[in-house]
Design an enzyme around this catalytic site. Structure first.
Site, PDB file in Angstrom:
ATOM      1  N   CYS A  90       0.811  -1.223   0.000  1.00 43.60           N
ATOM      2  CA  CYS A  90       0.000   0.000   0.000  1.00 43.60           C
ATOM      3  C   CYS A  90       0.844   1.272   0.000  1.00 43.60           C
ATOM      4  O   CYS A  90       0.314   2.359  -0.238  1.00 43.60           O
ATOM      5  CB  CYS A  90      -0.949   0.002   1.192  1.00 43.60           C
ATOM      6  SG  CYS A  90      -2.036  -1.444   1.258  1.00 43.60           S
TER       7      CYS A  90
ATOM      8  N   HIS B 260      -3.482   7.121   3.099  1.00 47.37           N
ATOM      9  CA  HIS B 260      -3.911   5.831   2.559  1.00 47.37           C
ATOM     10  C   HIS B 260      -5.277   5.496   3.142  1.00 47.37           C
ATOM     11  O   HIS B 260      -5.494   5.569   4.348  1.00 47.37           O
ATOM     12  CB  HIS B 260      -2.884   4.763   2.923  1.00 47.37           C
ATOM     13  CG  HIS B 260      -3.330   3.361   2.648  1.00 47.37           C
ATOM     14  ND1 HIS B 260      -3.942   2.995   1.463  1.00 47.37           N
ATOM     15  CD2 HIS B 260      -3.268   2.227   3.407  1.00 47.37           C
ATOM     16  CE1 HIS B 260      -4.228   1.697   1.508  1.00 47.37           C
ATOM     17  NE2 HIS B 260      -3.832   1.214   2.673  1.00 47.37           N
TER      18      HIS B 260
ATOM     19  N   ASN C 186     -10.296  -0.137   0.665  1.00 43.82           N
ATOM     20  CA  ASN C 186      -8.836  -0.126   0.638  1.00 43.82           C
ATOM     21  C   ASN C 186      -8.374  -0.687  -0.702  1.00 43.82           C
ATOM     22  O   ASN C 186      -8.549  -1.871  -0.971  1.00 43.82           O
ATOM     23  CB  ASN C 186      -8.296  -0.968   1.800  1.00 43.82           C
ATOM     24  CG  ASN C 186      -6.776  -1.020   1.846  1.00 43.82           C
ATOM     25  OD1 ASN C 186      -6.092  -0.655   0.899  1.00 43.82           O
ATOM     26  ND2 ASN C 186      -6.247  -1.494   2.960  1.00 43.82           N
TER      27      ASN C 186
END
EC number: 2.3.1.180
Length: 313
Positions: A112, A238, A268
């Site tokens: 990520c 994020h 996500n």
């Protein structure tokens, strides 16, 4: 030379999956998912839509926005954990599909945090003087590595892509500072399980790590740019979990209205998370030329990255 984002593009698949979808096979509810994660829906790519397909769509938009031809791209860096194949890379596939010449192309794996790592790599290549226009893509098809028997992770993940062209920008704009790091001792908390090829996450440990490191990395990046939290116009974390995001925002000292939230729409999306959020804020007119943005991500590795930039070409 000031180096930054010359062109931007984002892409999300058409298929919308709402929280109620999971109620039929998991012990969960729309209310619980929303309260615990902030997610209301996510986008999933179709079975015949690969990671490279999403990367291609976002790349076309970024190249057009940069006002250049695809032939002017002289390097491709793709941040992804979910390539079409172990090899060739998504970057190789993208190079051929975009009709770009035989330029350097590579995938970068930092989970990520990948978009941050790839942006900074591109910045260094441009500042070397050897490259002018580097296509950076953050893209993941997490739906293909999600364990739908695991209530704690099945609800979290979505698919999508974001792309930027990194090159020389006007004086005072572009990437002002950055902070990258990793801690391999935490690798056991978030990884792709070799037994089933699906994501495993120790949610409690990842939460503790993320809350601490997102705040630290953001503050360090802002300080390196000789700025303060008051100078920040938009905080783009994020989009992992609204509670992690809120904790990071508070540690940086940013008011709620200055934080980008797209986790409710996309879930996500790993390396695509931050560019998808930027795309949303551009559409809503919340990012303008000369705005100061702080981008921060964390991911498997464990890895992290934060970037301070002044928006504009």
């Amino acid at each position: 030379m000031d180096v930054g984002i010359k062109g931007f593009g984002a892409y999300a698949p058409e298929k919308v999956v709402e929280n109620t979808y999971f109620e039929s096979f998991l012990e969960t509810s729309d209310e619980w998912i929303s309260q615990m994660t902030g997610i209301k829906e996510r986008r999933w790519a179709g079975e015949d839509e690969e990671t490279s397909d999403m990367a291609y769509q976002a790349s076309l938009k970024a190249i057009e926005d940069a006002g250049i031809e695809a032939s002017e791209i002289d390097m491709i860096i793709v941040a992804t954990s979910t390539g079409d194949f172990p090899f060739p890379t998504v970057a190789n596939i993208l190079q051929e599909r975009l009709g770009i010449g035989k330029v350097a192309s590579m995938d970068q794996l930092a989970a990520c945090s990948g978009f941050m790592y790839s942006m900074i790599n591109a910045k260094q290549f441009v500042q070397s003087g050897d490259y002018k226009n580097i296509l950076v893509v953050g893209v993941d098809k997490l739906s293909k590595i999600t364990d739908f028997t695991d209530r704690s992770t099945a609800i979290l993940f979505g698919d999508g892509a974001g792309a930027v062209v990194i090159g020389e920008v006007s004086e005072g704009r572009g990437i002002l500072s950055y902070e990258l790091g990793s801690d391999g001792s935490g690798a056991k908390h978030l990884y792709l399980n070799p037994e089933n090829g699906k994501i495993f996450m120790n949610g409690r440990e990842v939460f503790k790590f993320a809350v601490r490191i997102m705040g630290e990395a953001s503050n360090n990046a802002v300080a390196k740019a000789n700025l303060t939290a008051d100078d920040v116009d938009m905080f783009v974390p994020h989009q992992a979990n609204i509670r992690i995001m809120e904790s990071a925002r508070e540690r940086l000292g940013i008011p709620k209205e200055k934080m980008s939230v797209s986790v409710d729409r996309f879930g996500n999306t790993s390396a695509a998370s931050i560019p998808l959020s930027i795309g949303q804020e551009l559409e809503n007119g919340r990012i303008k030329d000369d705005d100061v943005l702080v981008l921060v991500g964390f991911g498997g590795g464990l890895t992290w990255g934060a970037v301070t930039l002044r928006w504009g070409k």
